[in-house]
Design an enzyme around this catalytic site. Structure first.
Site, PDB file in Angstrom:
ATOM      1  N   SER A 166       0.845  -1.198   0.000  1.00 58.82           N
ATOM      2  CA  SER A 166       0.000   0.000   0.000  1.00 58.82           C
ATOM      3  C   SER A 166       0.878   1.245   0.000  1.00 58.82           C
ATOM      4  O   SER A 166       2.085   1.181   0.218  1.00 58.82           O
ATOM      5  CB  SER A 166      -0.881   0.008   1.250  1.00 58.82           C
ATOM      6  OG  SER A 166      -0.088   0.277   2.385  1.00 58.82           O
ATOM      7  N   LYS A 167       0.226   2.363  -0.240  1.00 61.47           N
ATOM      8  CA  LYS A 167       0.937   3.636  -0.238  1.00 61.47           C
ATOM      9  C   LYS A 167       1.558   3.872   1.132  1.00 61.47           C
ATOM     10  O   LYS A 167       2.643   4.422   1.246  1.00 61.47           O
ATOM     11  CB  LYS A 167      -0.039   4.750  -0.595  1.00 61.47           C
ATOM     12  CG  LYS A 167       0.545   6.131  -0.425  1.00 61.47           C
ATOM     13  CD  LYS A 167      -0.235   7.162  -1.191  1.00 61.47           C
ATOM     14  CE  LYS A 167      -0.186   8.523  -0.545  1.00 61.47           C
ATOM     15  NZ  LYS A 167       1.122   8.953  -0.057  1.00 61.47           N
ATOM     16  N   ARG A 168       0.841   3.405   2.165  1.00 63.30           N
ATOM     17  CA  ARG A 168       1.367   3.605   3.516  1.00 63.30           C
ATOM     18  C   ARG A 168       2.700   2.885   3.729  1.00 63.30           C
ATOM     19  O   ARG A 168       3.565   3.372   4.446  1.00 63.30           O
ATOM     20  CB  ARG A 168       0.345   3.153   4.562  1.00 63.30           C
ATOM     21  CG  ARG A 168       0.015   4.274   5.544  1.00 63.30           C
ATOM     22  CD  ARG A 168      -1.148   3.913   6.455  1.00 63.30           C
ATOM     23  NE  ARG A 168      -2.302   3.425   5.706  1.00 63.30           N
ATOM     24  CZ  ARG A 168      -3.038   2.367   6.081  1.00 63.30           C
ATOM     25  NH1 ARG A 168      -2.709   1.673   7.159  1.00 63.30           N
ATOM     26  NH2 ARG A 168      -4.088   2.014   5.369  1.00 63.30           N
ATOM     27  N   GLY A 198       4.962   2.476   1.540  1.00 60.90           N
ATOM     28  CA  GLY A 198       5.960   3.338   0.909  1.00 60.90           C
ATOM     29  C   GLY A 198       6.343   4.492   1.815  1.00 60.90           C
ATOM     30  O   GLY A 198       7.521   4.793   2.008  1.00 60.90           O
ATOM     31  N   ASP A 199       5.321   5.126   2.418  1.00 58.57           N
ATOM     32  CA  ASP A 199       5.585   6.260   3.308  1.00 58.57           C
ATOM     33  C   ASP A 199       6.402   5.814   4.519  1.00 58.57           C
ATOM     34  O   ASP A 199       7.332   6.481   4.955  1.00 58.57           O
ATOM     35  CB  ASP A 199       4.258   6.869   3.801  1.00 58.57           C
ATOM     36  CG  ASP A 199       3.474   7.502   2.637  1.00 58.57           C
ATOM     37  OD1 ASP A 199       4.097   7.735   1.585  1.00 58.57           O
ATOM     38  OD2 ASP A 199       2.266   7.737   2.800  1.00 58.57           O
TER      39      ASP A 199
END
Ligand code: GLU
Length: 513
Positions: free
Chosen positions: A265-267, A269-270
């Site tokens: 998920s994008k999270r 990556g963050d």
């Protein structure tokens, strides 16, 4: 490869413009492209924008730009045109209307008037409610209401949906080219909404099948998340009488989190510091900026190579493959069923490898904007100087931006000196030693690495000096720290004058504790 009925290969990448293209979507596009090119087939880009609620401005442009950057070429699409257009679903309303009518006329679908409140009530009253053979008889639809009432409601403009009439108790077979035969009993499926009168648009399922059929798609290659929809799609092909030209299905393995189970998920990556989008994305609503591979300094070739191996392998342990090699080697038989862990470090490694392959001149060109960003005027240096500097340090970089840390001393003299190195290598006697070194360097005519090195080293040994102390102090004054490329290669490029200027500045400015 052709299909069993020998039709030429036609594949489509069919994103919905609901936001930036996720890196998993890029992989789907890539596998479609590799398969199309390998078979001399056609790659279609179809924009699936029937869900007006989720439309995001800029998303379609983003998709086009990302594919272009990565070298995934489209043969037929909104911008490319083609004989099967329009390629944007919102421009195909008339076509869908006709096919919805066909299903209604043939008794394969029906009209339902249930309001959101009525559906809510049914859900509350019946645990595990789903709109299907067991429940449709108690709902408000064209199967339960008299025809006159149905006609009246429609004439009055009452919003309705068209639902697919699913016959229960049938085994539905999906032939997946990675997973084999997947069988699902139709009783678990619900009567999916195919069309909504409110926006006069079909839902994803109907539009997707109608377009795949009309665009003569032979292989549906998409993410695993669409596998549950596949039985419904098979039934739709049947309901239309198109089973003979049913595409082959290929559901690609999920991309998993780098550090565990679950979907990337994008999270993630963050949290772990890597992009999940091909390019930077500026969210038009929130104003948030999400990082992208392009802006993070990745070469498109490296991203392609990295993504190609997330869910596929060439059958041996070859890792570095350019697009042409990927096209040649790609096959569904070497795609995995199991999810592919998103090994971000491997992504960096690929970028490192591809940077090493670039000609030094090209790397130097890429370095110029980085120099400017750090306040260096590249015009003050010759192309050759920048190229040679880059060539000396490129083995240590994963990204073009890393060149700054590795090569900045070629462009600016040290403004400070690594305190640890100073402590270890700079004593009260060092200035005296460095003054002597200046004397030696001044006497050298040919300042090339090959010529100057034996002279300096000879001077050190002849005078019984400590090699490590002299050379490290020398390096400290020129580089600012005790690391970097071969010392005499550095001084050859920098030249005698600059080298001596830096040693003098070191003598002046380095203060042992
Ligand atoms: N529009 C769907 C998506 O956004 C397409 C799925 C498919 O390829 O059938 O992924």
């Amino acid at each position: 490869m052709n299909t069993t009925d020998n039709r030429p290969v036609r594949v489509r990448f069919a994103p919905s413009p609901t936001g930036p293209l996720h890196i998993g979507g890029v992989r789907t596009a890539l596998y479609n492209y590799l398969f199309a090119r390998q078979n001399g087939g056609t790659m279609i880009l179809r924009i699936e924008d029937t869900d007006s609620q989720r439309f995001v401005p800029g998303a379609e442009e983003y998709i086009n730009e990302a594919l272009k950057w990565l070298g995934i070429e489209i043969d037929e699409g909104v911008r490319e045109g083609g004989a099967y257009g329009p390629y944007k679903q919102s421009e195909r309303r008339d076509i869908y209307r006709q096919y919805v009518k066909q299903l209604l006329d043939n008794g394969k679908a029906y009209i339902a008037f249930d309001t959101p409140a009525e559906l809510e009530k049914a859900r509350a009253e019946h645990p595990n409610f789903q709109y299907d053979a067991s429940t449709r008889g108690m709902m408000r639809n064209s199967l339960t209401l008299p025809k006159e009432e149905v006609d009246r409601l429609i004439a009055e403009g009452t919003p309705y949906v068209v639902r697919f009439l699913i016959e229960p108790g049938r085994d539905v077979e999906v032939n997946d080219l990675i997973r084999g035969k997947v069988v699902i009993n139709s009783s678990i499926l619900d009567d999916k909404v195919l069309y909504k009168s409110a926006d006069d648009l079909p839902t994803y399922h109907l539009a997707n099948i109608v377009d795949d059929h009309l665009m003569e798609v032979t292989h549906v290659i998409r993410g695993e998340e669409w596998l549950p929809s596949a039985p419904l799609h098979v039934l739709l092909y049947e309901a239309f009488g198109w089973s003979d030209t049913m595409p082959g299905f290929v559901h690609l393995p999920l991309l998993l989190k780098p550090d565990g189970k679950g979907k990337l998920s994008k999270r993630d990556g963050d949290r772990l510091g890597f992009p999940v989008f091909p390019m930077e994305w500026h969210d038009p609503k929130s104003g948030d900026i999400s990082s992208g591979y392009r802006e993070a300094g990745y070469l498109p070739e490296a991203v392609i190579n990295f993504l190609a191996l997330l869910g596929w392998n060439p059958g041996d342990d070859t890792e570095i493959m350019n697009m042409a090699e990927l096209i040649e080697k790609f096959s569904f038989s070497h795609c995995s069923k199991a999810g592919a862990k998103f090994d971000f470090e491997k992504g960096k490694w690929f970028n490192h490898k591809y940077l090493q392959e670039l000609p030094d001149e090209q790397l130097a060109e890429l370095f110029i904007p980085v120099l400017k960003k750090h306040g260096v005027n590249p015009e003050a240096f010759s192309k050759e100087y920048i190229t040679r500097a880059v060539a000396m340090v490129k083995g240590r970089i994963n990204f073009v931006s890393d060149l700054w840390d590795q090569a900045k001393f070629f462009f600016i003299a040290p403004e400070s000196y690594d305190p640890k190195a100073v402590k270890k290598r700079w004593s009260a006697e060092t200035p005296e030693l460095m003054n002597k070194l200046i004397g030696v360097l001044e006497g050298i005519e040919d300042f090339s690495s090959a010529a100057s090195e034996p002279i300096v080293l000879g001077w050190i040994t002849d005078n019984g000096l400590h090699m490590g102390n002299v050379m490290n102090a020398f390096r400290l004054t020129v580089v600012g720290e005790c690391k970097g490329p071969h010392m005499f290669d550095i001084t050859e490029l920098m030249g005698k004058e600059e080298t001596i200027r830096r040693i003098k500045a070191g003598i002046e400015n380095i203060k042992p504790e």
